[in-house]
Design a protein around this motif. Structure first.
Motif, PDB file in Angstrom:
ATOM      1  N   GLN A 270       0.733  -1.143   0.087  1.00 41.51           N
ATOM      2  CA  GLN A 270       0.061   0.042   0.091  1.00 41.51           C
ATOM      3  C   GLN A 270       0.855   1.423  -0.035  1.00 41.51           C
ATOM      4  O   GLN A 270       1.867   1.427   0.628  1.00 41.51           O
ATOM      5  CB  GLN A 270      -0.920   0.091   1.154  1.00 41.51           C
ATOM      6  N   LEU A 274       1.140   8.709  -5.003  1.00 46.58           N
ATOM      7  CA  LEU A 274       0.709   8.161  -6.227  1.00 46.58           C
ATOM      8  C   LEU A 274       1.921   7.741  -7.034  1.00 46.58           C
ATOM      9  O   LEU A 274       3.092   8.277  -6.898  1.00 46.58           O
ATOM     10  CB  LEU A 274      -0.025   9.140  -6.894  1.00 46.58           C
ATOM     11  N   GLU A 302       1.646  -0.648 -10.446  1.00 51.27           N
ATOM     12  CA  GLU A 302       1.141  -0.528  -8.803  1.00 51.27           C
ATOM     13  C   GLU A 302      -0.295  -0.431  -8.563  1.00 51.27           C
ATOM     14  O   GLU A 302      -0.600  -0.509  -7.590  1.00 51.27           O
ATOM     15  CB  GLU A 302       1.935   0.575  -8.299  1.00 51.27           C
ATOM     16  N   TYR A 303      -0.994  -0.266  -9.622  1.00 52.63           N
ATOM     17  CA  TYR A 303      -2.387  -0.487  -9.600  1.00 52.63           C
ATOM     18  C   TYR A 303      -3.143  -1.809  -9.951  1.00 52.63           C
ATOM     19  O   TYR A 303      -4.137  -1.810  -9.386  1.00 52.63           O
ATOM     20  CB  TYR A 303      -3.234   0.742 -10.779  1.00 52.63           C
ATOM     21  N   TRP A 311      -5.894   0.705  -3.039  1.00 51.38           N
ATOM     22  CA  TRP A 311      -6.427   1.886  -3.629  1.00 51.38           C
ATOM     23  C   TRP A 311      -7.721   2.173  -3.522  1.00 51.38           C
ATOM     24  O   TRP A 311      -8.876   1.253  -4.002  1.00 51.38           O
ATOM     25  CB  TRP A 311      -6.094   2.232  -5.155  1.00 51.38           C
ATOM     26  N   TYR A 312      -8.224   3.504  -2.919  1.00 50.12           N
ATOM     27  CA  TYR A 312      -9.724   3.640  -2.709  1.00 50.12           C
ATOM     28  C   TYR A 312     -10.470   3.708  -4.138  1.00 50.12           C
ATOM     29  O   TYR A 312     -11.628   3.102  -4.007  1.00 50.12           O
ATOM     30  CB  TYR A 312      -9.847   5.119  -2.199  1.00 50.12           C
ATOM     31  N   ASP A 313      -9.741   3.997  -5.217  1.00 45.63           N
ATOM     32  CA  ASP A 313     -10.518   3.910  -6.274  1.00 45.63           C
ATOM     33  C   ASP A 313     -10.771   2.423  -6.980  1.00 45.63           C
ATOM     34  O   ASP A 313     -11.880   2.184  -7.508  1.00 45.63           O
ATOM     35  CB  ASP A 313      -9.831   4.604  -7.671  1.00 45.63           C
ATOM     36  N   ASN A 362      -3.416  11.915   2.432  1.00 45.69           N
ATOM     37  CA  ASN A 362      -3.805  10.750   1.559  1.00 45.69           C
ATOM     38  C   ASN A 362      -4.931  10.504   1.406  1.00 45.69           C
ATOM     39  O   ASN A 362      -5.906   9.941   2.136  1.00 45.69           O
ATOM     40  CB  ASN A 362      -2.976   9.408   2.199  1.00 45.69           C
ATOM     41  N   PHE A 364      -6.080   8.682  -1.527  1.00 44.00           N
ATOM     42  CA  PHE A 364      -5.988   7.899  -2.589  1.00 44.00           C
ATOM     43  C   PHE A 364      -5.864   6.485  -2.280  1.00 44.00           C
ATOM     44  O   PHE A 364      -6.109   5.439  -3.193  1.00 44.00           O
ATOM     45  CB  PHE A 364      -5.192   8.113  -3.793  1.00 44.00           C
ATOM     46  N   SER A 365      -5.011   6.195  -0.961  1.00 39.75           N
ATOM     47  CA  SER A 365      -4.896   4.624  -0.871  1.00 39.75           C
ATOM     48  C   SER A 365      -4.985   4.451   0.724  1.00 39.75           C
ATOM     49  O   SER A 365      -4.983   5.262   1.307  1.00 39.75           O
ATOM     50  CB  SER A 365      -3.177   4.374  -0.829  1.00 39.75           C
ATOM     51  N   ARG A 496     -11.063   7.413   4.443  1.00 38.42           N
ATOM     52  CA  ARG A 496     -10.646   8.288   3.377  1.00 38.42           C
ATOM     53  C   ARG A 496     -11.125   9.839   4.025  1.00 38.42           C
ATOM     54  O   ARG A 496     -10.348  10.744   3.922  1.00 38.42           O
ATOM     55  CB  ARG A 496     -11.424   8.198   2.284  1.00 38.42           C
TER      56      ARG A 496
END
Length: 533
Positions: A270, A274, A302-303, A311-313, A362, A364-365, A496
């Motif tokens: 994690q 980015l 890494e995605y 990753w939250y997305d 952060n 995003f992760s 988040r």
């Protein structure tokens, strides 16, 4: 096919079985493991067409098979594809993945999955091609399906399965499908499930229903409106709450106050920042299709693959990954519905901006480690209870009862805390131990947990196939996972936001921090809206 056949070999309709599963405590809750054993035996018999009809025991006519599209050809996808191919009542006719070749995949060992595939398809020299390391991609998926059926089920007169990069194209062209199994990264689960349900396809899916709360609710609503069968795979590996509820209901620990559940996840990287390295998209990967509804960005390894969960997305974090296995029967037994308060505690990251330490915001992760407390209101005779989730090596305070005995908490576990005692168990509620005030500890009889061993998976997948054929829903449906879906997505939203959240279940809104409501939904890219695909 007879419509009045039950899935458990008894006269109890499937709808009544579901009611028993949702009832709390030892009073009327049906042991999930007993259900699996009963239904496995009944379903296997249910799948076999009589010899005098087709001329051979165990043979099922092609017209009676459940035709399925297998969506997601990654490493875990292949592990669950192999036992599915062994189910006589299922025919995989389509595979789908935006990645064509076995390039860039990662796994728990270098050759373990390759060797599993070799053994399953009966081809000792099989190799994935690509970068010739870890299997993956739709070409491998198609090859595995075709090779298995030709070598193991040659008498079925099968046709070579089709392969697609785009799920939308698959649904448009493969109109005769009965079912889909979804094994994609988390951010595609909800959209793909809704699209299949709207087309009246049965859906078998791995966790979670979605990595956004409102999208997860939309999946559940689509399941309610559909007449098809849905099943969330982790149900088959949940433990039994029978012994725990017997102790709670008999007052052995007094009034229940807290439930603690902790895991050693994440076991994947994690990232506190980015990706910045410019990496070309691998040959054969359609990056646009992999992103799906999420905002466009440059490709990064890494995605993808084993990394997406962080990753939250794209992922749902450790609770979405593991909480479905441990907490589903806990939610059922304690009748947990919607939390009113979600309190996060999380690790942070500091870097040096020149000579000055800098706190990295952060959004995003997921953090390296966290604990999240959910406050659930009273429900009937059950008093208010707190559910506390821990990951990244975090655990609850060591109970005095263990400290006195020079014991420590295991890396993963479950604990029920009451006014007069505690119940300590394994992560999936196995081997519960009762610690009651001024009394010696009591250890329950070992409770076996259903696992993803090949034979167990074949039985579970056979249940799904036969449920689809009979038109009868069985335990583990999307609808039954609503409260758990709400929890895992509020866990992510609280981390988040980085703040305590107050949640109103009726409006599906966070009331004390309105800006955090954006974390309950996603901004869909054009062409990827739930009503479009």
């Amino acid at each position: 096919m007879k419509k009045d056949l039950t899935l458990n070999g008894s006269n109890l309709p499937a709808s009544d079985i579901e009611k028993q599963q949702a009832t709390s405590g030892g009073k009327s809750q049906m042991d999930r493991r007993k259900f699996v054993k009963m239904t496995a035996a009944g379903a296997l018999a249910f799948s076999i067409v009589p010899r005098h009809v087709l001329g051979g025991a165990g043979f099922i006519a092609p017209s009676d098979k459940l035709t399925m599209a297998y969506i997601g050809c990654g490493t875990q996808g292949f592990r669950e594809l192999l036992p599915l191919l062994a189910v006589p009542g299922v025919q995989v006719v389509v595979v789908c993945d935006p990645n064509q070749y076995a390039v860039g995949y990662r796994d728990w060992s270098k050759n373990g999955l390759r060797d599993e595939i070799r053994a399953a398809i009966g081809k000792a020299d099989w190799n994935p091609g690509g970068d010739n390391t870890i299997p993956g991609g739709r070409d491998n998926g198609k090859d595995i399906v075709d090779t298995y059926y030709s070598s193991k089920r040659g008498g079925d007169n099968f046709k070579s399965c089709n392969a697609y990069a785009d799920y939308r194209e698959l649904l448009e062209k493969e109109k005769d499908l009965d079912a889909v199994k979804i094994m994609t990264p988390d951010h595609l689960h909800g959209l793909f499930a809704i699209a299949a349900l709207k087309r009246n396809k049965h859906v078998l899916m791995h966790k979670p229903l979605s990595n956004r709360l409102l999208e997860g609710k939309a999946v559940i609503e689509a399941a309610r409106q559909s007449k098809t069968v849905t099943h969330l795979v982790p149900w088959d590996s949940n433990g039994s709450m029978e012994q725990v509820m017997e102790w709670i209901n008999s007052g052995k620990i007094g009034k229940l106050k807290e439930v603690h559940n902790w895991t050693n996840r994440p076991v994947w990287p994690q990232f506190p920042t980015l990706p910045t390295e410019n990496v070309p998209v691998p040959d054969g990967l359609n990056w646009n299709l992999w992103l799906g509804p999420e905002a466009d960005r440059s490709y990064s390894p890494e995605y993808t693959n084993m990394f997406f969960r962080g990753w939250y997305d794209f992922g749902g974090g450790s609770m979405a990954d593991m909480g479905h296995y441990s907490l589903w029967t806990v939610f059922n037994a304690l009748q947990l519905t919607s939390p009113t308060v979600i309190e996060p505690n999380l690790s942070h990251f500091i870097n040096m901006n020149g000579v000055v330490p800098n706190y990295v915001r952060n959004d995003f992760s997921f953090p390296m480690a966290s604990s999240v407390r959910f406050k659930y209101p009273a429900n009937g005779d059950r008093p208010p209870v707190d559910l506390c989730w821990y990951d990244g090596g975090m655990r609850p305070p060591l109970p005095d009862e263990l400290m006195a005995n020079n014991e420590e908490l295991p890396a993963e576990g479950m604990m029920f805390t009451g006014e007069k005692g505690k119940i300590l168990a394994g992560f999936n509620i196995q081997n519960p131990r009762l610690f009651s005030r001024r009394k010696k500890p009591v250890t329950a009889t070992t409770q076996a947990i259903q696992s993803y061993a090949h034979d167990n998976m074949v039985s579970a997948l056979t249940l799904f196939a036969d449920s689809c054929k009979s038109g009868q829903q069985y335990p583990g449906s999307f609808i039954e996972a609503e409260a758990l879906t709400e929890a895992v997505n509020l866990y992510a939203a609280s981390l988040r936001a980085g703040h305590l959240l107050k949640y109103d279940a009726v409006s599906r809104q966070i009331t004390n921090l309105p800006d955090a409501n954006k974390y309950l939904s996603r901004q869909y890219r054009s062409g990827w809206e739930p009503g479009v695909i």
